[in-house]
Design an enzyme around this catalytic site. Structure first.
Site, PDB file in Angstrom:
ATOM      1  N   THR A   1      -1.796   5.549   2.012  1.00  0.00           N
ATOM      2  CA  THR A   1      -3.017   4.635   2.124  1.00  0.00           C
ATOM      3  C   THR A   1      -2.972   3.920   3.374  1.00  0.00           C
ATOM      4  OG1 THR A   1      -2.658   4.619  -0.287  1.00  0.00           O
ATOM      5  CG2 THR A   1      -4.347   2.952   0.717  1.00  0.00           C
TER       6      THR A   1
ATOM      7  N   LEU B   1       0.838  -1.143   0.087  1.00  0.00           N
ATOM      8  CA  LEU B   1       0.113  -0.106   0.024  1.00  0.00           C
ATOM      9  C   LEU B   1       0.808   1.287  -0.215  1.00  0.00           C
ATOM     10  CD1 LEU B   1      -2.651  -0.961   2.654  1.00  0.00           C
ATOM     11  CD2 LEU B   1      -3.013  -1.012   0.294  1.00  0.00           C
ATOM     12  N   ASP B   2       0.653   2.469  -0.656  1.00  0.00           N
ATOM     13  CA  ASP B   2       1.181   3.360  -0.846  1.00  0.00           C
ATOM     14  C   ASP B   2       1.422   4.009   0.545  1.00  0.00           C
ATOM     15  OD1 ASP B   2       1.226   3.475  -3.428  1.00  0.00           O
ATOM     16  OD2 ASP B   2      -0.356   4.771  -3.725  1.00  0.00           O
ATOM     17  N   ALA B   3       2.375   4.732   1.070  1.00  0.00           N
ATOM     18  CA  ALA B   3       2.527   5.340   2.319  1.00  0.00           C
ATOM     19  C   ALA B   3       1.409   5.945   3.101  1.00  0.00           C
ATOM     20  CB  ALA B   3       3.654   6.283   2.382  1.00  0.00           C
TER      21      ALA B   3
END
Length: 226
Positions: A94, A90-92
């Site tokens: 998100t 997951l993106d930072a």
């Protein structure tokens, strides 16, 4: 079990790093130097740098990843003796459901596109998407790496939608929303492969129940286009 997989299960290193240990002559099986094609049986003795190692218990963890936390750092939030790694990323910025495990075959299965693991996101966007935008997201939109598969979409609030996809492209949800004209302000994964975050506050985690693990193992292959 191949020797590199055995070392990964023992928490010594990833399979790739284990290959390097084997090639360096640091791994011995039953008193003989291990090779890349060595297979290990349950009764075998495996040593790394003279220290005996054994497979870890298989562990399966659901983590509520908090914001401003990269996926690799999220591992440090899980306090288990076993070494677990994230399934996907997951993106930072998100938040939400992140599965971690040391079960390599299951992690590979869940990451493989043919299994079409469902991921549900709550998405806050700039503006108020109209029905046409939601239909476009549901039907599939054209991205630079090709069209997306059909998705499930519903409106939660004027500027918030719920989007369920079964692909795993990089920043896919953000790019899908941008493709229909809406920038993402907040992104939260509320469900992964049917696992929800009920009862888990941000940064909290729990081990999966045996029944949940069995459901993950028995997931059917998704047919193309569905």
């Amino acid at each position: 079990m191949r020797l590199n997989a055995y070392l990964a299960r023992a928490g010594v290193a990833s399979r790739r790093a284990a290959d390097e240990l084997i090639k360096a002559g640091r791994v011995w099986v039953n008193g003989e130097r291990g090779e890349l094609n060595t297979h290990v049986e349950p009764a075998d003795r495996v040593e790394v740098d003279g220290r005996e190692v054994a497979p870890q218990r298989l562990a399966y963890v659901l983590l509520h990843k908090p914001a401003a936390t990269v996926t690799t750092a999220a591992v440090e939030l899980v306090n288990l003796p076993e070494r677990v790694v994230p399934v996907g990323r997951l993106d930072a910025d998100t938040t939400g459901a992140l599965l971690l495990t040391n079960d390599g075959p299951l992690a590979h299965q869940l990451a493989h596109p043919r299994y079409g693991v469902e991921k549900t996101y709550e998405v806050d966007v700039a503006g108020e998407p109209d029905d046409a935008a939601l239909r476009a997201l549901a039907d599939g939109v054209e991205l630079e790496d090709g069209p997306t598969a059909p998705a499930r979409v519903r409106r939660l609030a004027p500027s918030r939608i719920e989007l369920t996809i079964h692909e795993g492209r990089n920043r896919q949800v953000r790019r899908m929303c941008e493709a229909v004209g809406y920038m993402v302000r907040r992104l939260h994964r509320s469900s992964y492969a049917g696992l929800t975050l009920e009862g888990l506050e941000p940064a909290a985690w729990r081990e999966l129940e045996p029944s949940e693990v069995e459901l993950l193992r028995s997931r059917p292959v998704r047919r193309p286009g569905r």
